[in-house]
Design a protein around this motif. Structure first.
Motif, PDB file in Angstrom:
ATOM      1  N   PHE A 136      57.449  40.662  49.151  1.00  0.00           N
ATOM      2  CA  PHE A 136      58.179  41.127  47.981  1.00  0.00           C
ATOM      3  C   PHE A 136      59.660  41.245  48.324  1.00  0.00           C
ATOM      4  O   PHE A 136      60.019  41.439  49.486  1.00  0.00           O
ATOM      5  CB  PHE A 136      57.661  42.492  47.521  1.00  0.00           C
ATOM      6  CG  PHE A 136      56.185  42.523  47.290  1.00  0.00           C
ATOM      7  CD1 PHE A 136      55.580  41.588  46.470  1.00  0.00           C
ATOM      8  CD2 PHE A 136      55.396  43.472  47.918  1.00  0.00           C
ATOM      9  CE1 PHE A 136      54.212  41.616  46.254  1.00  0.00           C
ATOM     10  CE2 PHE A 136      54.024  43.507  47.712  1.00  0.00           C
ATOM     11  CZ  PHE A 136      53.436  42.576  46.880  1.00  0.00           C
ATOM     12  N   TYR A 188      53.146  48.761  50.535  1.00  0.00           N
ATOM     13  CA  TYR A 188      52.705  48.444  49.169  1.00  0.00           C
ATOM     14  C   TYR A 188      51.248  48.825  48.900  1.00  0.00           C
ATOM     15  O   TYR A 188      50.926  49.493  47.914  1.00  0.00           O
ATOM     16  CB  TYR A 188      52.925  46.956  48.854  1.00  0.00           C
ATOM     17  CG  TYR A 188      52.527  46.610  47.438  1.00  0.00           C
ATOM     18  CD1 TYR A 188      53.390  46.875  46.387  1.00  0.00           C
ATOM     19  CD2 TYR A 188      51.278  46.073  47.151  1.00  0.00           C
ATOM     20  CE1 TYR A 188      53.033  46.592  45.080  1.00  0.00           C
ATOM     21  CE2 TYR A 188      50.904  45.789  45.845  1.00  0.00           C
ATOM     22  CZ  TYR A 188      51.787  46.053  44.812  1.00  0.00           C
ATOM     23  OH  TYR A 188      51.417  45.793  43.533  1.00  0.00           O
ATOM     24  N   TYR A 210      46.692  49.437  54.928  1.00  0.00           N
ATOM     25  CA  TYR A 210      45.839  50.347  54.163  1.00  0.00           C
ATOM     26  C   TYR A 210      44.419  50.365  54.696  1.00  0.00           C
ATOM     27  O   TYR A 210      43.495  50.797  54.013  1.00  0.00           O
ATOM     28  CB  TYR A 210      45.901  50.025  52.664  1.00  0.00           C
ATOM     29  CG  TYR A 210      45.619  48.592  52.301  1.00  0.00           C
ATOM     30  CD1 TYR A 210      44.320  48.142  52.101  1.00  0.00           C
ATOM     31  CD2 TYR A 210      46.662  47.682  52.146  1.00  0.00           C
ATOM     32  CE1 TYR A 210      44.072  46.828  51.755  1.00  0.00           C
ATOM     33  CE2 TYR A 210      46.422  46.365  51.811  1.00  0.00           C
ATOM     34  CZ  TYR A 210      45.119  45.943  51.614  1.00  0.00           C
ATOM     35  OH  TYR A 210      44.879  44.640  51.290  1.00  0.00           O
ATOM     36  N   ASP A 262      50.024  37.018  43.345  1.00  0.00           N
ATOM     37  CA  ASP A 262      48.665  37.165  43.857  1.00  0.00           C
ATOM     38  C   ASP A 262      48.612  38.158  45.012  1.00  0.00           C
ATOM     39  O   ASP A 262      47.616  38.851  45.196  1.00  0.00           O
ATOM     40  CB  ASP A 262      48.120  35.803  44.311  1.00  0.00           C
ATOM     41  CG  ASP A 262      47.757  34.928  43.124  1.00  0.00           C
ATOM     42  OD1 ASP A 262      47.549  35.481  42.033  1.00  0.00           O
ATOM     43  OD2 ASP A 262      47.686  33.695  43.286  1.00  0.00           O
ATOM     44  N   ALA A 263      49.694  38.208  45.794  1.00  0.00           N
ATOM     45  CA  ALA A 263      49.733  39.172  46.903  1.00  0.00           C
ATOM     46  C   ALA A 263      49.607  40.587  46.353  1.00  0.00           C
ATOM     47  O   ALA A 263      48.841  41.402  46.865  1.00  0.00           O
ATOM     48  CB  ALA A 263      51.024  39.013  47.704  1.00  0.00           C
ATOM     49  N   ALA A 264      50.347  40.861  45.271  1.00  0.00           N
ATOM     50  CA  ALA A 264      50.274  42.193  44.658  1.00  0.00           C
ATOM     51  C   ALA A 264      48.836  42.495  44.226  1.00  0.00           C
ATOM     52  O   ALA A 264      48.367  43.624  44.327  1.00  0.00           O
ATOM     53  CB  ALA A 264      51.212  42.275  43.466  1.00  0.00           C
ATOM     54  N   HIS A 265      48.146  41.470  43.772  1.00  0.00           N
ATOM     55  CA  HIS A 265      46.763  41.646  43.315  1.00  0.00           C
ATOM     56  C   HIS A 265      45.810  41.858  44.494  1.00  0.00           C
ATOM     57  O   HIS A 265      45.048  42.823  44.518  1.00  0.00           O
ATOM     58  CB  HIS A 265      46.352  40.425  42.494  1.00  0.00           C
ATOM     59  CG  HIS A 265      44.996  40.530  41.879  1.00  0.00           C
ATOM     60  ND1 HIS A 265      43.886  39.957  42.452  1.00  0.00           N
ATOM     61  CD2 HIS A 265      44.560  41.161  40.772  1.00  0.00           C
ATOM     62  CE1 HIS A 265      42.831  40.218  41.697  1.00  0.00           C
ATOM     63  NE2 HIS A 265      43.214  40.950  40.666  1.00  0.00           N
ATOM     64  N   VAL A 266      45.863  40.988  45.493  1.00  0.00           N
ATOM     65  CA  VAL A 266      44.888  41.105  46.592  1.00  0.00           C
ATOM     66  C   VAL A 266      45.158  42.325  47.470  1.00  0.00           C
ATOM     67  O   VAL A 266      44.262  42.784  48.179  1.00  0.00           O
ATOM     68  CB  VAL A 266      44.818  39.842  47.486  1.00  0.00           C
ATOM     69  CG1 VAL A 266      44.423  38.632  46.688  1.00  0.00           C
ATOM     70  CG2 VAL A 266      46.100  39.604  48.237  1.00  0.00           C
ATOM     71  N   LEU A 267      46.380  42.852  47.419  1.00  0.00           N
ATOM     72  CA  LEU A 267      46.642  44.051  48.216  1.00  0.00           C
ATOM     73  C   LEU A 267      46.172  45.314  47.491  1.00  0.00           C
ATOM     74  O   LEU A 267      46.372  46.418  47.973  1.00  0.00           O
ATOM     75  CB  LEU A 267      48.130  44.157  48.540  1.00  0.00           C
ATOM     76  CG  LEU A 267      48.657  43.068  49.485  1.00  0.00           C
ATOM     77  CD1 LEU A 267      50.169  43.063  49.517  1.00  0.00           C
ATOM     78  CD2 LEU A 267      48.114  43.252  50.896  1.00  0.00           C
ATOM     79  N   GLY A 268      45.569  45.130  46.335  1.00  0.00           N
ATOM     80  CA  GLY A 268      44.947  46.266  45.670  1.00  0.00           C
ATOM     81  C   GLY A 268      45.649  46.740  44.412  1.00  0.00           C
ATOM     82  O   GLY A 268      45.332  47.797  43.890  1.00  0.00           O
ATOM     83  N   GLY A 269      46.616  45.959  43.927  1.00  0.00           N
ATOM     84  CA  GLY A 269      47.339  46.375  42.734  1.00  0.00           C
ATOM     85  C   GLY A 269      46.503  46.198  41.470  1.00  0.00           C
ATOM     86  O   GLY A 269      45.710  45.272  41.368  1.00  0.00           O
ATOM     87  N   PHE A 324      48.443  35.283  53.020  1.00  0.00           N
ATOM     88  CA  PHE A 324      48.541  33.920  52.517  1.00  0.00           C
ATOM     89  C   PHE A 324      49.180  33.001  53.545  1.00  0.00           C
ATOM     90  O   PHE A 324      49.797  33.449  54.506  1.00  0.00           O
ATOM     91  CB  PHE A 324      49.370  33.881  51.230  1.00  0.00           C
ATOM     92  CG  PHE A 324      48.724  34.588  50.073  1.00  0.00           C
ATOM     93  CD1 PHE A 324      47.740  33.970  49.339  1.00  0.00           C
ATOM     94  CD2 PHE A 324      49.096  35.876  49.741  1.00  0.00           C
ATOM     95  CE1 PHE A 324      47.140  34.609  48.275  1.00  0.00           C
ATOM     96  CE2 PHE A 324      48.504  36.536  48.675  1.00  0.00           C
ATOM     97  CZ  PHE A 324      47.511  35.899  47.951  1.00  0.00           C
ATOM     98  N   ARG A 339      39.809  46.623  46.816  1.00  0.00           N
ATOM     99  CA  ARG A 339      40.686  47.368  47.713  1.00  0.00           C
ATOM    100  C   ARG A 339      40.121  47.526  49.117  1.00  0.00           C
ATOM    101  O   ARG A 339      40.764  48.102  49.983  1.00  0.00           O
ATOM    102  CB  ARG A 339      41.003  48.740  47.098  1.00  0.00           C
ATOM    103  CG  ARG A 339      41.948  48.594  45.931  1.00  0.00           C
ATOM    104  CD  ARG A 339      42.330  49.897  45.321  1.00  0.00           C
ATOM    105  NE  ARG A 339      43.479  49.732  44.428  1.00  0.00           N
ATOM    106  CZ  ARG A 339      43.963  50.687  43.664  1.00  0.00           C
ATOM    107  NH1 ARG A 339      43.426  51.883  43.681  1.00  0.00           N
ATOM    108  NH2 ARG A 339      45.005  50.462  42.892  1.00  0.00           N
ATOM    109  N   ASP A 361      52.298  33.119  44.574  1.00  0.00           N
ATOM    110  CA  ASP A 361      51.714  33.796  45.730  1.00  0.00           C
ATOM    111  C   ASP A 361      52.153  35.257  45.810  1.00  0.00           C
ATOM    112  O   ASP A 361      51.397  36.114  46.260  1.00  0.00           O
ATOM    113  CB  ASP A 361      52.094  33.073  47.032  1.00  0.00           C
ATOM    114  CG  ASP A 361      51.191  31.866  47.282  1.00  0.00           C
ATOM    115  OD1 ASP A 361      50.243  31.672  46.497  1.00  0.00           O
ATOM    116  OD2 ASP A 361      51.435  31.132  48.261  1.00  0.00           O
ATOM    117  N   VAL A 362      53.387  35.521  45.390  1.00  0.00           N
ATOM    118  CA  VAL A 362      53.868  36.907  45.420  1.00  0.00           C
ATOM    119  C   VAL A 362      53.065  37.747  44.417  1.00  0.00           C
ATOM    120  O   VAL A 362      52.635  38.865  44.703  1.00  0.00           O
ATOM    121  CB  VAL A 362      55.381  36.969  45.112  1.00  0.00           C
ATOM    122  CG1 VAL A 362      55.839  38.398  44.904  1.00  0.00           C
ATOM    123  CG2 VAL A 362      56.170  36.323  46.234  1.00  0.00           C
ATOM    124  N   VAL A 396      50.757  44.707  39.231  1.00  0.00           N
ATOM    125  CA  VAL A 396      51.156  43.309  39.361  1.00  0.00           C
ATOM    126  C   VAL A 396      52.306  43.008  38.404  1.00  0.00           C
ATOM    127  O   VAL A 396      53.301  42.384  38.778  1.00  0.00           O
ATOM    128  CB  VAL A 396      49.957  42.364  39.095  1.00  0.00           C
ATOM    129  CG1 VAL A 396      50.405  40.913  39.132  1.00  0.00           C
ATOM    130  CG2 VAL A 396      48.853  42.598  40.113  1.00  0.00           C
TER     131      VAL A 396
END
Lengths: 254, 193
Positions: A90, A100, A165, B133-140, A84, A78, B130-131, B145
Motif C-alpha cells: 500500500f 494492516y 497477524y 486483492d492484498a487488502a482482501h486476502v489480508l482480512g479486509g 503475491f 482471516r 493486486d493491491v 478494501v
C-alpha cells in the motif's frame, strides 16, 4: 487443515483448473510446481478465499468456506495470509503496511482512536509488527515509505505483512521469482521458521530447486490438473506419472 | 512613487465590491451553493465510481455512456431540465423550490456529478488489482478494501472533486435559469416565500 475437493475453475469458457484435490496440514510446506500460466495463482487465490471456484469445495478447518455466510467466511479468510508475486504494498509507510492485517481486525472504535493517536504522533508500534519485521530483517526500515523500497525489500515487507497477524496458513505466490540470492535466502529461511511455528505453508513456484529446498510435499500442476502429489523427494527422484517425469527432467516444455 | 500614495486607491479598489452588499452576497451564494452541491455530489459519486469500477452489473456500459455524455452536457440544458423538474407542474413542483438556493444546488449537483464520477472511476480503476486483492486476502472487509482503493486513488479523486467544483461554479448558465437574477429578491429568494 485446508482441503480442496474436486475443484474446477474457469474464466468464462476458458478452463483453468479441473478436478484438483489437495490438502494442506498445519506445520507443513506444500509446493505447487508447474510452468507459468498453468493456474498456480488461481489455485492460491481460491485457497485464500479470494476467488470462488466454479465447482468443488474448499474446506478450511472443517468448514465449507462457500457454504457458510459472509461473516463466517470473513473469519475463515482471516486465518490465511497471502503474499503475491509482486509485492503489492500500500502507498504508506512500512509500519502501516505490516500493521494492516492487525488494523482491519480491530473494532472501528479502536481504529479511530489509533488514527487520532497517530495524528498526535504518539502511536507505538505493535509488538507483532516488530516481530514480523525482525523475521525479514527489516526492522530499521519501519518508518520508510513502502514504495521507496527495493524489489527485494518490498517483497520481504509483503511477507512480514502476511505474517504479522499470525495466520494459521500462509500462501506464497512465486515469492522469490524476481529476487537476488540473498533476499531469496531470507524468504526461504522465513518460510522454514513459519513452518516450525506450526503454520501450513503453500508455495507456488516454477523453481524446482526451491521446491526441493523448502517443501515437505509437492503437487505438480500440469495442463489443468494435478498430475502428482507426494513427498518432494519422492516426486523428484521417482515420479510415477509420466508427464511429471517429463516435466521434471525438462522434456515437457509448455 | 511612494507606496503610501497607492494605498488609498488600492484600498478603495479592493473594498469596492464589498461596499455594495449585492456583490458580496453573489460571491457568498456562489461559494455556498457550489460547495454544498460538490460535497453532496462527492458523497454520491465516489460510491458509484467504486461500484462501477469493481462490480459487473447489467447496464453498466450504458451508465458509463450516460456519465460521459453528462460531462459534456451544455449547462443551459441542465438548467432547463432542472427548471422543468422544480416548476409547479414538474415532479419536484410540490417542494416549491423554484428560484431558490436549493434549486441551484440541484442544478449544480447535476452538473458536477458526471465529471466527479467519471474522473473518480478512471482513478479507482487505475488502482493496481493486486493491491486491492492484498487488502482482501489480508482480512479486509469490503469496506476496508474500498477505503484502501480510495486512499490509493486519492490524487485522482481530488482532481475529480476540483474538476466538479470548477464545472459547478463556472457554469452560471444553468443556475441562472433556476436561481433567477431578480435583484429585488437578492441573489435568490428564500424557500417557501
Amino acid at each position: 487443515m485446508i482441503r480442496l475437493e474436486d475443484l474446477s475453475h474457469a474464466y468464462g469458457d476458458e478452463r483453468v483448473l479441473a478436478d484438483v484435490s489437495l490438502t494442506v496440514d498445519p506445520g507443513e510446506v506444500v509446493a505447487i510446481i508447474g510452468p507459468s500460466g498453468v493456474g498456480k495463482t488461481t489455485l492460491l487465490r481460491i485457497l485464500a478465499l479470494n476467488r470462488r471456484p466454479t465447482e468443488g469445495t474448499v474446506e478450511l478447518d472443517g468448514q465449507r468456506a462457500w457454504s457458510v455466510d459472509e461473516s463466517r467466511r470473513l473469519e475463515l479468510r482471516r486465518r490465511v495470509g497471502m503474499v503475491f508475486q509482486r509485492a503489492s504494498l500500500f502507498d504508506a509507510s512500512v509500519a502501516r503496511n505490516v500493521a494492516y492485517g492487525l488494523r482491519v481486525r480491530r473494532s472501528w472504535r479502536t481504529r479511530l482512536a489509533d488514527g487520532v493517536r497517530s495524528l498526535v504522533g504518539s502511536n507505538d508500534l505493535p509488538a507483532a509488527v516488530e516481530e514480523a519485521l525482525d523475521v525479514v530483517e527489516l526492522r530499521d526500515k519501519v518508518d520508510q515509505d513502502a514504495r521507496s523500497l527495493s524489489g527485494g525489500e518490498a517483497q520481504r515487507v509483503s511477507f512480514a505483512r502476511a505474517l504479522a497477524y499470525d495466520p494459521a496458513y500462509l500462501l506464497l505466490d512465486e515469492p522469490t521469482s524476481d529476487l537476488d540470492p540473498r533476499n531469496t535466502g531470507l524468504i526461504e529461511a522465513a518460510v522454514g521458521e513459519a513452518r516450525d511455528r506450526g503454520l501450513g505453508v503453500v508455495v507456488a513456484t516454477h523453481d524446482m530447486h526451491q521446491a526441493e529446498r523448502i517443501a515437505d510435499r509437492a503437487a505438480v500442476l500440469l495442463g489443468d490438473g494435478l498430475t502428482e502429489v507426494g513427498p518432494t523427494e519422492r516426486i523428484f527422484e521417482d515420479p510415477t506419472d509420466e508427464r511429471t517425469r517429463k516435466f521434471i527432467s525438462g522434456e515437457l516444455v509448455y | 512613487m511612494p507606496l503610501d500614495s497607492l494605498a488609498y486607491p488600492l484600498a478603495v479598489f479592493l473594498d469596492l465590491p464589498f461596499r455594495e452588499g449585492y456583490v458580496s452576497s453573489i460571491i457568498y451564494v456562489s461559494l455556498y451553493v457550489s460547495g454544498i452541491a460538490v460535497g453532496l455530489s462527492t458523497l454520491f459519486s465516489i460510491p458509484v465510481a467504486l461500484t462501477m469500477g469493481f462490480t459487473d452489473f447489467p447496464g453498466k456500459r450504458i451508465l458509463k455512456s450516460v456519465i460521459n455524455t453528462g460531462m459534456g452536457f451544455p449547462s443551459v440544458v441542465v438548467g432547463l431540465l432542472v427548471l422543468f423538474a422544480v416548476s409547479n407542474q414538474g415532479p419536484l413542483g410540490t417542494f416549491d423550490l423554484i428560484f431558490t438556493r436549493e434549486a441551484m444546488i440541484i442544478s449544480q449537483f447535476a452538473l458536477a456529478t458526471p465529471p466527479i464520477t467519471a474522473i473518480s472511476l478512471a482513478a479507482v480503476t487505475g488502482v493496481d488489482d493486486d493491491v486491492r486483492d492484498a487488502a482482501h486476502v489480508l482480512g479486509g472487509t469490503s469496506l476496508d478494501v474500498a477505503l484502501v482503493v480510495v486512499k490509493e486513488a486519492r490524487y485522482g479523486i481530488a482532481t475529480a472533486i476540483l474538476a466538479g467544483f470548477g464545472r459547478a461554479i463556472s457554469e452560471v448558465g444553468s443556475v441562472l435559469i433556476v436561481g433567477a437574477t431578480s435583484r429585488r429578491r437578492g441573489a435568490s429568494r428564500r424557500r417557501g416565500r
